[in-house]
Design a protein around this motif. Structure first.
Motif, PDB file in Angstrom:
ATOM      1  N   ALA A  21       4.222  14.546 -11.125  1.00  0.00           N
ATOM      2  CA  ALA A  21       4.915  14.662 -12.407  1.00  0.00           C
ATOM      3  C   ALA A  21       3.995  15.121 -13.526  1.00  0.00           C
ATOM      4  O   ALA A  21       4.451  15.569 -14.575  1.00  0.00           O
ATOM      5  CB  ALA A  21       5.524  13.304 -12.794  1.00  0.00           C
ATOM      6  N   THR A  22       2.666  15.032 -13.304  1.00  0.00           N
ATOM      7  CA  THR A  22       1.717  15.445 -14.335  1.00  0.00           C
ATOM      8  C   THR A  22       1.684  16.960 -14.413  1.00  0.00           C
ATOM      9  O   THR A  22       1.435  17.634 -13.413  1.00  0.00           O
ATOM     10  CB  THR A  22       0.300  14.919 -14.009  1.00  0.00           C
ATOM     11  OG1 THR A  22       0.382  13.516 -13.834  1.00  0.00           O
ATOM     12  CG2 THR A  22      -0.673  15.263 -15.096  1.00  0.00           C
TER      13      THR A  22
ATOM     14  N   VAL B 105       0.843  -1.200   0.000  1.00  0.00           N
ATOM     15  CA  VAL B 105       0.000   0.000   0.000  1.00  0.00           C
ATOM     16  C   VAL B 105       0.875   1.246   0.000  1.00  0.00           C
ATOM     17  O   VAL B 105       0.619   2.207  -0.745  1.00  0.00           O
ATOM     18  CB  VAL B 105      -0.965  -0.006   1.212  1.00  0.00           C
ATOM     19  CG1 VAL B 105      -1.621   1.352   1.406  1.00  0.00           C
ATOM     20  CG2 VAL B 105      -2.017  -1.092   1.042  1.00  0.00           C
ATOM     21  N   TRP B 106       1.931   1.239   0.822  1.00  0.00           N
ATOM     22  CA  TRP B 106       2.835   2.394   0.868  1.00  0.00           C
ATOM     23  C   TRP B 106       3.468   2.614  -0.501  1.00  0.00           C
ATOM     24  O   TRP B 106       3.556   3.737  -0.987  1.00  0.00           O
ATOM     25  CB  TRP B 106       3.922   2.159   1.923  1.00  0.00           C
ATOM     26  CG  TRP B 106       4.971   3.233   1.898  1.00  0.00           C
ATOM     27  CD1 TRP B 106       4.925   4.450   2.493  1.00  0.00           C
ATOM     28  CD2 TRP B 106       6.216   3.177   1.177  1.00  0.00           C
ATOM     29  NE1 TRP B 106       6.068   5.160   2.209  1.00  0.00           N
ATOM     30  CE2 TRP B 106       6.878   4.407   1.390  1.00  0.00           C
ATOM     31  CE3 TRP B 106       6.820   2.225   0.379  1.00  0.00           C
ATOM     32  CZ2 TRP B 106       8.123   4.684   0.839  1.00  0.00           C
ATOM     33  CZ3 TRP B 106       8.062   2.501  -0.157  1.00  0.00           C
ATOM     34  CH2 TRP B 106       8.687   3.731   0.071  1.00  0.00           C
TER      35      TRP B 106
ATOM     36  N   ARG C 171       3.869   5.764  -5.474  1.00  0.00           N
ATOM     37  CA  ARG C 171       3.876   5.821  -6.949  1.00  0.00           C
ATOM     38  C   ARG C 171       2.784   6.749  -7.474  1.00  0.00           C
ATOM     39  O   ARG C 171       3.008   7.518  -8.404  1.00  0.00           O
ATOM     40  CB  ARG C 171       3.685   4.425  -7.546  1.00  0.00           C
ATOM     41  CG  ARG C 171       4.851   3.512  -7.355  1.00  0.00           C
ATOM     42  CD  ARG C 171       5.966   3.930  -8.283  1.00  0.00           C
ATOM     43  NE  ARG C 171       7.089   3.039  -8.119  1.00  0.00           N
ATOM     44  CZ  ARG C 171       7.898   2.701  -9.085  1.00  0.00           C
ATOM     45  NH1 ARG C 171       7.721   3.158 -10.286  1.00  0.00           N
ATOM     46  NH2 ARG C 171       8.917   1.922  -8.846  1.00  0.00           N
ATOM     47  N   VAL C 172       1.594   6.647  -6.896  1.00  0.00           N
ATOM     48  CA  VAL C 172       0.470   7.490  -7.335  1.00  0.00           C
ATOM     49  C   VAL C 172       0.791   8.954  -7.065  1.00  0.00           C
ATOM     50  O   VAL C 172       0.582   9.826  -7.922  1.00  0.00           O
ATOM     51  CB  VAL C 172      -0.842   7.061  -6.644  1.00  0.00           C
ATOM     52  CG1 VAL C 172      -1.940   8.084  -6.850  1.00  0.00           C
ATOM     53  CG2 VAL C 172      -1.278   5.689  -7.148  1.00  0.00           C
TER      54      VAL C 172
END
Length: 195
Positions: free
Chosen positions: A191-192, A178-179, A184-185
């Motif tokens: 980064a978007t 989960v971490w 990553r999310v």
């Protein structure tokens, strides 16, 4: 256990990898109890049982490597007391976690054996597989052998708590997953470029 000695305990653990219905949660504490009685040394039994874990895991790794997924599943489906779904779940876990699956998988009953198959099928390099397997198995074996060693005549109590240990390990792995996904999310969102 007294008749077999510590090499026999290692052999029993190697067979446990190949035939998962043999429970390491019983074999290891019994080996620890026997070591406490002075039949053999505790370090000696830890070395032999970890070697046994490694040998059994390498056999399954090489079988997975040589036979491939489909043939391995067909063989597993014919084995008594073994379910193909367990291998499929181990494959899915390996696909998601790779090295961690092999290391932590050594500490989860049933997965202990089955995680070796997808590692072989997916061509995990043998030296890396052996290192991860030895490290994970050494931890698992040490916990159970020392529990049997210190519990003495009550060594069989360990089996009762094995399920709790399994849940703790699964909880740690799930928490780490989960971490990792959350990190990553968040990184992807950061980064978007904003519009």
């Amino acid at each position: 256990m007294e008749d077999l000695g510590s090499p026999g305990a290692g052999l029993a653990i190697a067979l446990e990898n190949l035939f998962p219905p043999l429970p390491s949660e019983v074999i290891l504490p019994l080996a620890g109890f026997t070591a406490a009685r002075g039949t053999f040394g505790v370090v000696e039994v830890l070395i032999w049982t970890t070697l046994g874990s490694l040998v059994g895991a390498v056999v399954l790794h090489r079988l997975g490597w040589a036979l491939g997924r489909e043939r391995m599943l067909r063989i597993v489906e014919r084995m008594p007391l073994v379910k193909a779904e367990e291998v499929v779940r181990a494959e899915a876990w390996f696909a998601r976690h790779g090295d961690k699956a092999v290391f932590y998988g050594r500490m989860i009953p049933l997965f202990r054996s089955f995680i070796s198959v997808p590692a072989g099928v997916e061509r995990m390099p043998l030296p890396r597989f052996m290192l991860l397997t030895t490290a994970g198995s050494a931890i698992w074996n040490t916990v159970f052998v020392l529990a049997g060693y210190h519990l003495g005549e009550n060594w069989h109590v360990v089996e009762t708590y094995a399920g709790v240990l399994q849940l703790v390990v699964l909880g740690v792995v799930a928490g780490a997953a989960v971490w990792w996904v959350t990190a990553r999310v968040r990184a992807a969102r950061g980064a978007t470029p904003s519009t």
